[in-house]
Design an enzyme around this catalytic site. Sequence first.
Site, PDB file in Angstrom:
ATOM      1  N   LEU A 171      42.166  32.084  36.478  1.00 44.54           N
ATOM      2  CA  LEU A 171      41.791  33.485  36.416  1.00 44.54           C
ATOM      3  C   LEU A 171      41.390  33.725  34.971  1.00 44.54           C
ATOM      4  O   LEU A 171      42.142  33.406  34.048  1.00 44.54           O
ATOM      5  CB  LEU A 171      42.966  34.379  36.832  1.00 44.54           C
ATOM      6  N   ASP A 172      40.190  34.274  34.768  1.00 42.80           N
ATOM      7  CA  ASP A 172      39.627  34.383  33.429  1.00 42.80           C
ATOM      8  C   ASP A 172      40.579  35.047  32.439  1.00 42.80           C
ATOM      9  O   ASP A 172      41.433  35.856  32.819  1.00 42.80           O
ATOM     10  CB  ASP A 172      38.318  35.172  33.462  1.00 42.80           C
ATOM     11  N   TYR A 173      40.387  34.741  31.165  1.00 39.98           N
ATOM     12  CA  TYR A 173      41.213  35.286  30.088  1.00 39.98           C
ATOM     13  C   TYR A 173      41.271  36.813  30.145  1.00 39.98           C
ATOM     14  O   TYR A 173      42.341  37.412  29.999  1.00 39.98           O
ATOM     15  CB  TYR A 173      40.648  34.822  28.740  1.00 39.98           C
ATOM     16  N   ALA A 205      40.504  38.676  32.766  1.00 32.61           N
ATOM     17  CA  ALA A 205      40.721  39.177  34.126  1.00 32.61           C
ATOM     18  C   ALA A 205      42.217  39.339  34.360  1.00 32.61           C
ATOM     19  O   ALA A 205      43.055  38.809  33.627  1.00 32.61           O
ATOM     20  CB  ALA A 205      40.129  38.210  35.146  1.00 32.61           C
ATOM     21  N   HIS A 253      33.930  31.783  35.571  1.00 30.18           N
ATOM     22  CA  HIS A 253      33.329  33.104  35.348  1.00 30.18           C
ATOM     23  C   HIS A 253      32.357  33.486  36.465  1.00 30.18           C
ATOM     24  O   HIS A 253      31.390  34.225  36.216  1.00 30.18           O
ATOM     25  CB  HIS A 253      32.570  33.145  34.015  1.00 30.18           C
TER      26      HIS A 253
END
Length: 324
Positions: A105-107, A109, A190
Site C-alpha cells: 500500500l503506497d507510502y 495511501a 502506484h
Amino acid sequence: MAEERLQKFLAGAGIASRRKAEALISAGRVRVNQRTVTELGTKVDPGRDLVTVDGALVSQPEQRSYYLLYKPSGCVTTASDPQGRPTAMEYLRGVPGRPFPVGRLDYDAEGALLLTDDGELANRLAHPRYGHQRVYLVKVKGDPPAEALERMKAGVRLEDGPARALEVAVHEHADRNVWIRVVVGEGRFHLVKRLCEAVGLQVQRLFRPEFGGIGVGGLRPGRFRRLEPEEVRALRQRVGLESGTPARGPSVRELPKAARRHGHGPPAAPGAAPPPAEPDADEVGPRARGASRAGPRAAAPGPGGRASRPSRPSRPGRAGTRRR
C-alpha cells in the site's frame, strides 16, 4: 510428508512472501542441510530437511497469525526502510508470530492492510492470476467528467504497459472534491494513482476501505486487530484454499469512510518516537499556503503541535485592516 518448493516452504513458515523468499534464495542466504541453495526449483521435505535463513533454523509455525491494520498515510509496507521512514510493521511490534504485509500500500495511501505468516494465502491474495480484486476510494480534485471514468475502465497505456480499472464510479461528493470508487485486479506499483493521472484526475487522497472483504470499520489509523476465525475462513475460501462460499464482504454503501485527519503525519507506533511534522495533504487555503512561504520562523510549533505564525508589528493608520 510430501516435498514442496523451497520458496513455498519459506513463505509457509512465515519468513517472507513467496516473491521475497525467491529473492532470499537467489541471494544465497538460504541453506538446506548445510548446503547453500540458489536454484528456485529446489524441493525440500519439511519433515526431514533442515532449512536455515541467515543461519537461523526455519520451522513451520504451530499456529498462523492474521491481523488487519489500518495503515496510516506516511509509512511504508516493508519490514525496514533505508530512508528511515516509519514502517507498517512498527505498529504490530510485540505481536506473536512473524506476520508480514500482503502486497503493498503506497507510502501516502491509507487503509486496510492484511499481515499474516500464512504464505500460501498471502501468495494467492497478491498474485493477479487468482483474481483477487482490490477496492479503493480516491478523493480527486473537482468533479471528474464521466468521459475520464470511462477511459479508466476502457484502459490506458502506462509506462509499464496497458492497464485498466475493473470498475469506476462516483462514490460520494465532498466540498470541492469527489470520492470515486476504483476496483482493480492487480497490485502494480502506484497503479490507481497512475490510472487517475492518465485521464487527467488529480488525486488528493487514496484510501483502501477493505481487503479481501474485510473492512477497517472501527479502527483508527495505526490500530490493528486479529482476524476472527470466520474471517480467516472466508479469506481462504475466496482464493480457493478451502471449499465453500465465502461470506459477503461490505457492499458499496457499507464501505467504511477514511478517518478524519488530525495533526500532522502518521500516528507514532507503540514505543517509537513520533515522526517529524509534515503539512496535512488535505489542508488548503491561505493558512497552508502561507505556512510554506513564511520561512523557518513561521514553522515553530504552537499549542497542539500546529505551526504558529509570528505576529506582525502594527502600522500606524492600518489598525483593524486585514492585509491581502
